[in-house]
Design a protein around this motif. Structure first.
Motif, PDB file in Angstrom:
ATOM      1  N   GLY A 133       0.802  -1.219   0.000  1.00 57.14           N
ATOM      2  CA  GLY A 133       0.000   0.000   0.000  1.00 57.14           C
ATOM      3  C   GLY A 133       0.836   1.271   0.000  1.00 57.14           C
ATOM      4  N   LEU A 134       2.063   1.187  -0.498  1.00 53.94           N
ATOM      5  CA  LEU A 134       2.942   2.358  -0.521  1.00 53.94           C
ATOM      6  C   LEU A 134       2.530   3.296  -1.652  1.00 53.94           C
ATOM      7  CD1 LEU A 134       6.367   0.531   0.006  1.00 53.94           C
ATOM      8  CD2 LEU A 134       4.740   1.363   1.720  1.00 53.94           C
ATOM      9  N   PRO A 135       2.793   4.597  -1.514  1.00 53.16           N
ATOM     10  CA  PRO A 135       2.390   5.540  -2.568  1.00 53.16           C
ATOM     11  C   PRO A 135       3.089   5.242  -3.893  1.00 53.16           C
ATOM     12  CG  PRO A 135       3.780   6.606  -0.903  1.00 53.16           C
ATOM     13  CD  PRO A 135       3.406   5.272  -0.370  1.00 53.16           C
ATOM     14  N   GLU A 136       2.318   5.322  -4.982  1.00 53.34           N
ATOM     15  CA  GLU A 136       2.837   4.975  -6.310  1.00 53.34           C
ATOM     16  C   GLU A 136       3.505   6.204  -6.935  1.00 53.34           C
ATOM     17  OE1 GLU A 136       1.374   2.688 -10.404  1.00 53.34           O
ATOM     18  OE2 GLU A 136      -0.055   3.193  -8.822  1.00 53.34           O
ATOM     19  N   ARG A 137       4.670   6.521  -6.429  1.00 54.29           N
ATOM     20  CA  ARG A 137       5.467   7.649  -6.916  1.00 54.29           C
ATOM     21  C   ARG A 137       6.920   7.399  -6.537  1.00 54.29           C
ATOM     22  NH1 ARG A 137       6.634  10.170  -2.196  1.00 54.29           N
ATOM     23  NH2 ARG A 137       5.020  10.197  -0.564  1.00 54.29           N
ATOM     24  N   GLU A 138       7.808   8.163  -7.129  1.00 52.75           N
ATOM     25  CA  GLU A 138       9.213   8.081  -6.738  1.00 52.75           C
ATOM     26  C   GLU A 138       9.364   8.551  -5.300  1.00 52.75           C
ATOM     27  OE1 GLU A 138      13.413   7.838  -8.484  1.00 52.75           O
ATOM     28  OE2 GLU A 138      11.472   6.889  -8.847  1.00 52.75           O
ATOM     29  N   LYS A 139      10.033   7.746  -4.488  1.00 53.15           N
ATOM     30  CA  LYS A 139      10.125   8.057  -3.057  1.00 53.15           C
ATOM     31  C   LYS A 139      11.352   7.379  -2.478  1.00 53.15           C
ATOM     32  CE  LYS A 139       6.900   4.281  -2.481  1.00 53.15           C
ATOM     33  NZ  LYS A 139       6.798   4.114  -3.961  1.00 53.15           N
ATOM     34  N   ASP A 140      11.774   7.873  -1.336  1.00 52.59           N
ATOM     35  CA  ASP A 140      12.856   7.238  -0.580  1.00 52.59           C
ATOM     36  C   ASP A 140      12.262   6.442   0.567  1.00 52.59           C
ATOM     37  OD1 ASP A 140      14.774   8.321  -2.213  1.00 52.59           O
ATOM     38  OD2 ASP A 140      15.222  10.005  -0.887  1.00 52.59           O
ATOM     39  N   LEU A 141      12.686   5.189   0.689  1.00 54.31           N
ATOM     40  CA  LEU A 141      12.242   4.305   1.756  1.00 54.31           C
ATOM     41  C   LEU A 141      13.417   3.976   2.657  1.00 54.31           C
ATOM     42  CD1 LEU A 141      10.102   1.673  -0.226  1.00 54.31           C
ATOM     43  CD2 LEU A 141       9.336   3.842   0.783  1.00 54.31           C
ATOM     44  N   GLU A 142      13.172   3.946   3.949  1.00 55.22           N
ATOM     45  CA  GLU A 142      14.153   3.463   4.914  1.00 55.22           C
ATOM     46  C   GLU A 142      13.503   2.328   5.702  1.00 55.22           C
ATOM     47  OE1 GLU A 142      16.075   6.425   7.378  1.00 55.22           O
ATOM     48  OE2 GLU A 142      15.605   7.988   5.896  1.00 55.22           O
ATOM     49  N   VAL A 143      14.111   1.164   5.645  1.00 52.94           N
ATOM     50  CA  VAL A 143      13.645   0.020   6.441  1.00 52.94           C
ATOM     51  C   VAL A 143      14.650  -0.160   7.578  1.00 52.94           C
ATOM     52  CG1 VAL A 143      13.045  -2.423   6.451  1.00 52.94           C
ATOM     53  CG2 VAL A 143      12.636  -1.042   4.385  1.00 52.94           C
ATOM     54  N   TRP A 144      14.253   0.238   8.777  1.00 56.78           N
ATOM     55  CA  TRP A 144      15.119   0.134   9.958  1.00 56.78           C
ATOM     56  C   TRP A 144      14.987  -1.269  10.539  1.00 56.78           C
ATOM     57  CZ3 TRP A 144      17.726   4.267  12.793  1.00 56.78           C
ATOM     58  CH2 TRP A 144      17.782   5.466  12.066  1.00 56.78           C
ATOM     59  N   LEU A 145      16.121  -1.941  10.661  1.00 60.64           N
ATOM     60  CA  LEU A 145      16.129  -3.319  11.144  1.00 60.64           C
ATOM     61  C   LEU A 145      15.954  -3.360  12.655  1.00 60.64           C
ATOM     62  CD1 LEU A 145      19.118  -4.706   9.031  1.00 60.64           C
ATOM     63  CD2 LEU A 145      16.687  -4.601   8.427  1.00 60.64           C
ATOM     64  N   PRO A 146      15.416  -4.450  13.198  1.00 60.41           N
ATOM     65  CA  PRO A 146      15.168  -4.538  14.641  1.00 60.41           C
ATOM     66  C   PRO A 146      16.457  -4.369  15.443  1.00 60.41           C
ATOM     67  CG  PRO A 146      14.030  -6.299  13.493  1.00 60.41           C
ATOM     68  CD  PRO A 146      14.933  -5.648  12.489  1.00 60.41           C
ATOM     69  N   HIS A 147      16.402  -3.501  16.429  1.00 59.33           N
ATOM     70  CA  HIS A 147      17.602  -3.267  17.244  1.00 59.33           C
ATOM     71  C   HIS A 147      17.782  -4.335  18.307  1.00 59.33           C
ATOM     72  CE1 HIS A 147      14.275  -1.450  19.426  1.00 59.33           C
ATOM     73  NE2 HIS A 147      15.004  -1.327  20.509  1.00 59.33           N
ATOM     74  N   THR A 148      16.808  -5.235  18.448  1.00 63.13           N
ATOM     75  CA  THR A 148      16.863  -6.260  19.496  1.00 63.13           C
ATOM     76  C   THR A 148      17.058  -7.665  18.942  1.00 63.13           C
ATOM     77  OG1 THR A 148      14.445  -6.456  19.457  1.00 63.13           O
ATOM     78  CG2 THR A 148      15.402  -4.912  21.037  1.00 63.13           C
ATOM     79  N   GLU A 149      17.200  -7.808  17.626  1.00 63.83           N
ATOM     80  CA  GLU A 149      17.340  -9.126  17.018  1.00 63.83           C
ATOM     81  C   GLU A 149      18.532  -9.144  16.061  1.00 63.83           C
ATOM     82  OE1 GLU A 149      12.585 -10.369  16.861  1.00 63.83           O
ATOM     83  OE2 GLU A 149      13.658  -9.913  15.001  1.00 63.83           O
ATOM     84  N   ILE A 150      19.376 -10.151  16.171  1.00 58.95           N
ATOM     85  CA  ILE A 150      20.407 -10.375  15.161  1.00 58.95           C
ATOM     86  C   ILE A 150      19.697 -10.696  13.843  1.00 58.95           C
ATOM     87  CG2 ILE A 150      22.337 -11.850  14.480  1.00 58.95           C
ATOM     88  CD1 ILE A 150      22.818 -12.314  17.500  1.00 58.95           C
ATOM     89  N   THR A 151      20.130 -10.070  12.756  1.00 57.80           N
ATOM     90  CA  THR A 151      19.383 -10.159  11.504  1.00 57.80           C
ATOM     91  C   THR A 151      20.301 -10.434  10.333  1.00 57.80           C
ATOM     92  OG1 THR A 151      17.740  -8.580  12.358  1.00 57.80           O
ATOM     93  CG2 THR A 151      17.784  -8.948   9.971  1.00 57.80           C
ATOM     94  N   GLU A 152      20.010 -11.487   9.580  1.00 61.64           N
ATOM     95  CA  GLU A 152      20.668 -11.739   8.307  1.00 61.64           C
ATOM     96  C   GLU A 152      19.730 -11.310   7.189  1.00 61.64           C
ATOM     97  OE1 GLU A 152      22.621 -15.527   7.669  1.00 61.64           O
ATOM     98  OE2 GLU A 152      22.601 -15.903   9.841  1.00 61.64           O
ATOM     99  N   LEU A 153      20.244 -10.541   6.248  1.00 62.99           N
ATOM    100  CA  LEU A 153      19.472 -10.070   5.109  1.00 62.99           C
ATOM    101  C   LEU A 153      19.577 -11.105   4.000  1.00 62.99           C
ATOM    102  CD1 LEU A 153      20.807  -6.407   5.184  1.00 62.99           C
ATOM    103  CD2 LEU A 153      18.642  -7.244   6.129  1.00 62.99           C
ATOM    104  N   VAL A 154      18.439 -11.665   3.581  1.00 61.91           N
ATOM    105  CA  VAL A 154      18.442 -12.795   2.652  1.00 61.91           C
ATOM    106  C   VAL A 154      18.016 -12.379   1.247  1.00 61.91           C
ATOM    107  CG1 VAL A 154      17.481 -15.090   2.187  1.00 61.91           C
ATOM    108  CG2 VAL A 154      18.033 -14.404   4.544  1.00 61.91           C
ATOM    109  N   ALA A 155      16.913 -11.662   1.100  1.00 61.54           N
ATOM    110  CA  ALA A 155      16.423 -11.299  -0.232  1.00 61.54           C
ATOM    111  C   ALA A 155      15.541 -10.066  -0.137  1.00 61.54           C
ATOM    112  CB  ALA A 155      15.650 -12.453  -0.859  1.00 61.54           C
ATOM    113  N   LEU A 156      15.537  -9.286  -1.228  1.00 63.06           N
ATOM    114  CA  LEU A 156      14.724  -8.074  -1.323  1.00 63.06           C
ATOM    115  C   LEU A 156      13.921  -8.136  -2.609  1.00 63.06           C
ATOM    116  CD1 LEU A 156      14.038  -5.143  -0.359  1.00 63.06           C
ATOM    117  CD2 LEU A 156      16.026  -4.380  -1.685  1.00 63.06           C
ATOM    118  N   ARG A 157      12.601  -8.015  -2.474  1.00 64.83           N
ATOM    119  CA  ARG A 157      11.707  -8.048  -3.642  1.00 64.83           C
ATOM    120  C   ARG A 157      10.790  -6.822  -3.615  1.00 64.83           C
ATOM    121  NH1 ARG A 157      11.726 -13.008  -1.444  1.00 64.83           N
ATOM    122  NH2 ARG A 157       9.793 -12.564  -0.307  1.00 64.83           N
ATOM    123  N   SER A 158      10.354  -6.428  -4.799  1.00 64.78           N
ATOM    124  CA  SER A 158       9.442  -5.290  -4.911  1.00 64.78           C
ATOM    125  C   SER A 158       8.696  -5.374  -6.229  1.00 64.78           C
ATOM    126  CB  SER A 158      10.222  -3.970  -4.823  1.00 64.78           C
ATOM    127  OG  SER A 158      11.253  -3.947  -5.786  1.00 64.78           O
TER     128      SER A 158
END
Length: 398
Positions: free
Chosen positions: A134-159
């Motif tokens: 449901g993100l706005p359909e326009r050019e935009k900057d997104l920031e996805v802040w990762l959980p500060h309380t969980e160790i996180t491995e980044l596996v894949a990014l889709r859009s």
């Protein structure tokens, strides 16, 4: 859906990205420092190894027209043996700098840490997916802040539309080191820890080197601060050396001098702000070590177990730490116009403890994180504050 490789250009706030079997693991200490952590005894290394791998302040920064973004991650929730697990970590999504929505991942591992021995036991779990739609359909900057309380491995990014790295911009870089309070303990989410909120208010790019339970004036952290590009460095020291009971007054002053000397080897004129502990009533006049109690409802509460009578023999309290930090900074500032001191009680003090008591007697709640951020931004980034003398001398670009 378009799959985009996760490259370092998409990630901010991490010092290194480690290649794993599944993807990339963000780290907030470089490999050399992690090797020194791993050489410690089990009981000492577990806490900081866990803390630096929890990506506080780390975010994916994307430019896209996508209305749907999915991120596959393998999370590791961390718990302490015989204590309840923390709530699930939160992912914050900012759209053009504004916090828009939050989500949680599924699956993942659980790692149980034994504080007495530093040993860990990990229960396996699957990769999970975080979805924002449901993100706005326009050019935009997104920031996805990762959980500060969980160790996180980044596996894949889709859009559902191509994604590129957002341009870095020209905002000054603020590198901050501190304890669990700077790491974000008891904050509502990763973008609402007090350093994250202060960075947003001050218009700066945050590199958060707050390590839960691990602001021990370690030389490898000083070298990391020395080697990390920054327009401002701040170090918030004291609470962990007290509640960890790791040194005495005789060692504290020289240790702080050495810590600051190392930073200055690589950042001789960068504005450097030394921040003392916020008010913490249990340790103001009572030494550590700290201990944990469980209430009848399972909530954790901290207490100080030292004897105030031992302060005369060199045991540390927060009051003693503030005296030493102020003394060290005053001595050095005579030859270092780029150095300043900020009493942490200006961020959270006596009156605040009455209105907003620390829920577990050690860490601020979400409202207090916001209060501390507002005050730090004014004092460190605003005119007339503790940092203003540094900006006048050091040419602060903010």
């Amino acid at each position: 859906m378009v799959t985009t490789p996760i490259t370092p250009e998409l990630v901010r706030g991490a010092l290194e990205l480690e290649r794993t079997e599944l993807g990339l693991a963000p780290h907030r200490l470089p490999a050399r420092a992690r090797a020194q952590v791993n050489s410690m005894e089990h009981a000492d290394r577990g806490q900081i190894a866990m803390a630096e791998a929890q990506p506080s302040g780390v975010r994916l920064v994307l430019r896209t027209r996508a209305t749907v973004v999915e991120l596959d991650t393998l999370r590791t929730r961390v718990g302490y043996r015989d204590l309840p697990l923390r709530p699930d970590g939160v992912y914050d999504l900012l759209v053009d700098g504004r916090l828009t929505t939050r989500a949680r991942a599924t699956g993942g591992r659980v790692m149980y840490l034994d504080p007495a021995t530093g040993t860990t036991e990990t229960q396996p779990g699957p990769v999970g997916t975080v979805r924002f739609d449901g993100l706005p359909e326009r050019e935009k900057d997104l920031e996805v802040w990762l959980p500060h309380t969980e160790i996180t491995e980044l596996v894949a990014l889709r859009s559902d539309a191509p994604v590129a790295a957002a341009p870095p911009g020209d905002r000054p870089v603020w590198v901050h080191h501190g304890s669990s309070i700077s790491h974000g303990s008891n904050a509502a989410s990763p973008a609402t820890t007090w350093p994250a909120l202060a960075a947003a208010a001050g218009g700066v790019e945050l590199v958060n080197l707050g390590f839960g339970g691990s602001a021990m004036i370690d030389p490898f952290v000083a070298r990391t601060l020395r080697d990390t590009p920054a327009d401002l460095v701040s170090v918030k020291l004291g609470i962990n050396v007290v509640n960890g009971d790791v040194m005495r007054r005789r060692a504290l002053g020289p240790a702080v001098h050495g810590f600051l000397d190392t930073i200055r080897e690589g950042r001789p004129t960068v504005p450097l702000l030394v921040v003392s502990p916020i008010l913490c009533p249990i340790h103001e006049d009572t030494p550590g070590p700290g201990a944990v109690d469980l209430d009848d409802d399972g909530a954790m509460r901290f207490r100080a177990t030292g004897d105030p009578a031992d302060v005369a023999a060199g045991r540390l309290t927060l009051r003693v730490v503030r005296e030493e930090l102020a003394r060290v900074v005053a001595q050095r500032a005579a030859d270092d116009p780029h150095l300043a001191y900020l009493d942490g009680r200006a961020l959270y003090g006596e009156a605040d403890a009455e209105a907003l008591p620390l829920p577990d007697r050690l860490h601020p709640d979400a409202a207090t994180h916001a209060l501390m951020a507002e005050r730090f931004a004014a004092l460190a980034f605003g005119p007339g504050g503790a940092g203003s003398q540094l900006w006048d001398v050091g040419g602060w670009p903010g």
